[in-house]
Design a protein around this motif. Structure first.
Motif, PDB file in Angstrom:
ATOM      1  N   VAL A   2       0.809  -1.191   0.033  1.00 17.94           N
ATOM      2  CA  VAL A   2      -0.039  -0.071   0.068  1.00 17.94           C
ATOM      3  C   VAL A   2       0.982   1.189  -0.111  1.00 17.94           C
ATOM      4  CG1 VAL A   2      -1.780   1.342   1.376  1.00 17.94           C
ATOM      5  CG2 VAL A   2      -1.803  -1.209   1.198  1.00 17.94           C
ATOM      6  N   ILE A   3       0.375   2.077  -0.988  1.00 14.69           N
ATOM      7  CA  ILE A   3       1.177   3.272  -0.902  1.00 14.69           C
ATOM      8  C   ILE A   3       0.326   4.473  -0.438  1.00 14.69           C
ATOM      9  CG2 ILE A   3       1.931   5.280  -2.281  1.00 14.69           C
ATOM     10  CD1 ILE A   3       4.214   3.178  -2.022  1.00 14.69           C
ATOM     11  N   THR A   4       0.826   5.419   0.433  1.00 12.80           N
ATOM     12  CA  THR A   4      -0.117   6.605   0.915  1.00 12.80           C
ATOM     13  C   THR A   4       0.507   7.909   0.409  1.00 12.80           C
ATOM     14  OG1 THR A   4      -0.593   5.524   2.830  1.00 12.80           O
ATOM     15  CG2 THR A   4      -1.002   7.737   2.829  1.00 12.80           C
ATOM     16  N   ILE A   5      -0.381   8.708  -0.235  1.00  5.51           N
ATOM     17  CA  ILE A   5      -0.145  10.049  -0.876  1.00  5.51           C
ATOM     18  C   ILE A   5      -0.450  10.988   0.266  1.00  5.51           C
ATOM     19  CG2 ILE A   5      -0.219  11.752  -2.676  1.00  5.51           C
ATOM     20  CD1 ILE A   5      -0.461   9.700  -4.583  1.00  5.51           C
ATOM     21  N   ARG A   6       0.466  11.932   0.700  1.00  3.68           N
ATOM     22  CA  ARG A   6       0.299  12.748   1.700  1.00  3.68           C
ATOM     23  C   ARG A   6       0.547  14.376   0.936  1.00  3.68           C
ATOM     24  NH1 ARG A   6       3.337   9.814   6.604  1.00  3.68           N
ATOM     25  NH2 ARG A   6       2.069   7.906   6.567  1.00  3.68           N
ATOM     26  N   ARG A   7      -0.231  15.477   1.514  1.00  2.00           N
ATOM     27  CA  ARG A   7       0.154  16.691   1.253  1.00  2.00           C
ATOM     28  C   ARG A   7       1.115  17.266   2.492  1.00  2.00           C
ATOM     29  NH1 ARG A   7      -3.228  21.579  -0.799  1.00  2.00           N
ATOM     30  NH2 ARG A   7      -1.473  23.243  -1.106  1.00  2.00           N
ATOM     31  N   ILE A  13       8.672  18.719   7.149  1.00  2.00           N
ATOM     32  CA  ILE A  13       9.827  19.465   6.277  1.00  2.00           C
ATOM     33  C   ILE A  13      11.123  19.034   6.360  1.00  2.00           C
ATOM     34  CG2 ILE A  13      10.851  21.825   6.019  1.00  2.00           C
ATOM     35  CD1 ILE A  13       8.259  22.906   6.676  1.00  2.00           C
ATOM     36  N   PRO A  14      11.788  18.784   7.474  1.00  2.00           N
ATOM     37  CA  PRO A  14      13.180  18.077   7.623  1.00  2.00           C
ATOM     38  C   PRO A  14      13.354  16.832   6.629  1.00  2.00           C
ATOM     39  CG  PRO A  14      12.455  19.020   9.617  1.00  2.00           C
ATOM     40  CD  PRO A  14      11.288  18.854   8.917  1.00  2.00           C
ATOM     41  N   GLU A  15      12.106  15.849   6.852  1.00  2.00           N
ATOM     42  CA  GLU A  15      12.239  14.508   6.123  1.00  2.00           C
ATOM     43  C   GLU A  15      12.340  14.668   4.847  1.00  2.00           C
ATOM     44  OE1 GLU A  15       9.703  10.530   6.236  1.00  2.00           O
ATOM     45  OE2 GLU A  15       9.050  12.124   7.051  1.00  2.00           O
ATOM     46  N   ILE A  16      11.490  15.683   4.359  1.00  2.00           N
ATOM     47  CA  ILE A  16      11.115  15.822   2.739  1.00  2.00           C
ATOM     48  C   ILE A  16      12.336  16.359   2.318  1.00  2.00           C
ATOM     49  CG2 ILE A  16       9.922  17.285   1.104  1.00  2.00           C
ATOM     50  CD1 ILE A  16       7.451  16.956   3.056  1.00  2.00           C
ATOM     51  N   VAL A  17      12.942  17.427   2.900  1.00  2.00           N
ATOM     52  CA  VAL A  17      14.053  18.198   2.367  1.00  2.00           C
ATOM     53  C   VAL A  17      15.264  17.289   2.060  1.00  2.00           C
ATOM     54  CG1 VAL A  17      15.839  20.001   2.654  1.00  2.00           C
ATOM     55  CG2 VAL A  17      13.456  20.606   3.061  1.00  2.00           C
ATOM     56  N   SER A  18      15.407  16.432   3.112  1.00  2.00           N
ATOM     57  CA  SER A  18      16.695  15.174   3.212  1.00  2.00           C
ATOM     58  C   SER A  18      16.331  14.472   2.033  1.00  2.00           C
ATOM     59  CB  SER A  18      16.485  14.646   4.436  1.00  2.00           C
ATOM     60  OG  SER A  18      17.613  13.547   4.533  1.00  2.00           O
ATOM     61  N   TYR A  19      15.065  14.089   1.739  1.00  2.00           N
ATOM     62  CA  TYR A  19      14.808  13.114   0.560  1.00  2.00           C
ATOM     63  C   TYR A  19      15.249  13.538  -0.678  1.00  2.00           C
ATOM     64  CZ  TYR A  19      12.113  10.030  -2.661  1.00  2.00           C
ATOM     65  OH  TYR A  19      11.863   9.367  -3.522  1.00  2.00           O
ATOM     66  N   VAL A  20      14.675  14.883  -1.009  1.00  2.00           N
ATOM     67  CA  VAL A  20      14.753  15.487  -2.006  1.00  2.00           C
ATOM     68  C   VAL A  20      16.274  15.823  -2.457  1.00  2.00           C
ATOM     69  CG1 VAL A  20      14.227  17.822  -3.618  1.00  2.00           C
ATOM     70  CG2 VAL A  20      12.322  16.662  -2.219  1.00  2.00           C
ATOM     71  N   MET A  21      16.976  16.236  -1.400  1.00  2.00           N
ATOM     72  CA  MET A  21      18.189  16.396  -1.769  1.00  2.00           C
ATOM     73  C   MET A  21      18.995  15.353  -2.021  1.00  2.00           C
ATOM     74  SD  MET A  21      18.616  19.818  -1.700  1.00  2.00           S
ATOM     75  CE  MET A  21      20.476  19.958  -1.823  1.00  2.00           C
ATOM     76  N   ALA A  22      18.914  14.207  -1.271  1.00  2.00           N
ATOM     77  CA  ALA A  22      19.594  12.933  -1.636  1.00  2.00           C
ATOM     78  C   ALA A  22      19.275  12.367  -2.983  1.00  2.00           C
ATOM     79  CB  ALA A  22      19.216  12.092  -0.716  1.00  2.00           C
ATOM     80  N   SER A  23      17.935  12.532  -3.239  1.00  2.00           N
ATOM     81  CA  SER A  23      17.310  12.157  -4.600  1.00  2.00           C
ATOM     82  C   SER A  23      17.998  13.015  -5.822  1.00  2.00           C
ATOM     83  CB  SER A  23      15.879  12.046  -4.860  1.00  2.00           C
ATOM     84  OG  SER A  23      15.286  11.214  -3.806  1.00  2.00           O
ATOM     85  N   ILE A  35      21.753  23.631  -0.365  1.00  2.00           N
ATOM     86  CA  ILE A  35      20.156  23.636  -0.300  1.00  2.00           C
ATOM     87  C   ILE A  35      19.648  24.571  -1.270  1.00  2.00           C
ATOM     88  CG2 ILE A  35      19.805  25.197   1.625  1.00  2.00           C
ATOM     89  CD1 ILE A  35      17.792  23.143   2.448  1.00  2.00           C
ATOM     90  N   LEU A  36      18.535  23.910  -2.020  1.00  2.00           N
ATOM     91  CA  LEU A  36      18.013  24.550  -2.992  1.00  2.00           C
ATOM     92  C   LEU A  36      17.093  25.885  -2.353  1.00  2.00           C
ATOM     93  CD1 LEU A  36      17.197  21.563  -5.179  1.00  2.00           C
ATOM     94  CD2 LEU A  36      18.644  23.165  -5.716  1.00  2.00           C
ATOM     95  N   PRO A  37      16.825  26.936  -3.206  1.00  2.00           N
ATOM     96  CA  PRO A  37      16.325  28.102  -2.579  1.00  2.00           C
ATOM     97  C   PRO A  37      14.806  27.562  -2.170  1.00  2.00           C
ATOM     98  CG  PRO A  37      17.383  28.818  -4.350  1.00  2.00           C
ATOM     99  CD  PRO A  37      17.559  27.177  -4.251  1.00  2.00           C
ATOM    100  N   ASP A  38      14.029  26.932  -3.249  1.00  2.00           N
ATOM    101  CA  ASP A  38      12.472  26.468  -2.604  1.00  2.00           C
ATOM    102  C   ASP A  38      12.477  25.626  -1.571  1.00  2.00           C
ATOM    103  OD1 ASP A  38      13.813  24.557  -4.599  1.00  2.00           O
ATOM    104  OD2 ASP A  38      12.005  23.572  -4.347  1.00  2.00           O
ATOM    105  N   LEU A  39      13.462  24.772  -1.317  1.00  2.00           N
ATOM    106  CA  LEU A  39      13.571  23.865  -0.053  1.00  2.00           C
ATOM    107  C   LEU A  39      13.953  24.675   1.162  1.00  2.00           C
ATOM    108  CD1 LEU A  39      15.062  20.812  -1.782  1.00  2.00           C
ATOM    109  CD2 LEU A  39      12.939  21.212  -1.273  1.00  2.00           C
ATOM    110  N   ALA A  40      14.980  25.524   1.045  1.00  2.00           N
ATOM    111  CA  ALA A  40      15.348  26.434   1.992  1.00  2.00           C
ATOM    112  C   ALA A  40      14.073  27.418   2.861  1.00  2.00           C
ATOM    113  CB  ALA A  40      16.563  27.374   1.664  1.00  2.00           C
TER     114      ALA A  40
END
Length: 200
Positions: A2-7, A13-23, A35-40
């Motif tokens: 099962v996959i859950t999509i969340r807003r 925020i910290p978890e998302i920023v870490s995931y995006v930067m690693a990806s 760190i990218l401006p939109d993520l900062a």
């Protein structure tokens, strides 16, 4: 599974920023790791701004396995005419390798489009690159039309694309060109690269 999509929420925020930067580091090796401006400014860009939205997909263990967002479009490409509609830019689509080719990217984008439509967004814009396997065809399947192909010094070939937020996902590329952006202008760099892009 099962996959859950969340807003996105502030607490994530910290978890998302870490995931995006690693990806991003895996997708674009050698790029600046700052760190990218939109993520900062994640909260201001994606949570508090009415023209912002960020979604994550989580597996059964709650781990992020994919992400996508949109933010207020900054008209920094003078060759593009996106009309007078409310425009956002689709950004930061990343899917873990183990979840690719399972329809997760399409599902995430469909949910993002629903949010955009409900928010009154008129048009979605994005840019991608031919060196990303399958990226151009993926976005065309989501209803995006190629607006321009640009050669840059830092990022190589950049393919600019857009679509209406309320257009059905099954809308053909030809119809999107006619109703929304007009036919591509086959001149300059666009003319030189258009045939090559069609082979990707």
């Amino acid at each position: 599974m099962v996959i859950t999509i969340r807003r996105a929420t502030r607490s994530q925020i910290p978890e998302i920023v870490s995931y995006v930067m690693a990806s991003r580091a895996k997708t674009f090796p050698g790029q600046d790791e700052a760190i990218l401006p939109d993520l900062a400014r994640f909260k201001e860009t994606y949570i508090e701004n009415p023209d912002g939205c960020f979604l994550t997909a989580h597996d059964e263990d709650g781990q992020i396995v994919a992400a996508i967002g949109y933010l207020a479009y900054e008209p920094r490409f003078p060759q593009l005419d996106l009309g007078h509609e409310r425009v956002v830019e689709v950004v930061r689509l990343f899917v873990d390798p183990s979840w690719r080719r399972a329809g997760l990217a399409s599902r995430l984008f469909a949910e993002l489009t629903r949010h955009a439509h409900e928010a009154g967004i008129g048009r979605l814009y994005l840019h991608t690159h031919p060196h990303l396997p399958g990226a151009i065809r993926f976005w065309q399947r989501q209803g995006f039309a190629i607006l321009d192909i640009q050669e840059t010094t830092g990022w190589g070939t950049v393919v600019h694309m857009s679509r209406l937020s309320e257009a059905p996902l099954s809308a053909s590329l030809e119809v999107d060109f006619v109703q929304n952006a007009g036919p591509p202008k086959l001149n300059g760099a666009f003319a030189a690269n258009y045939q090559q892009i069609q082979s990707f």
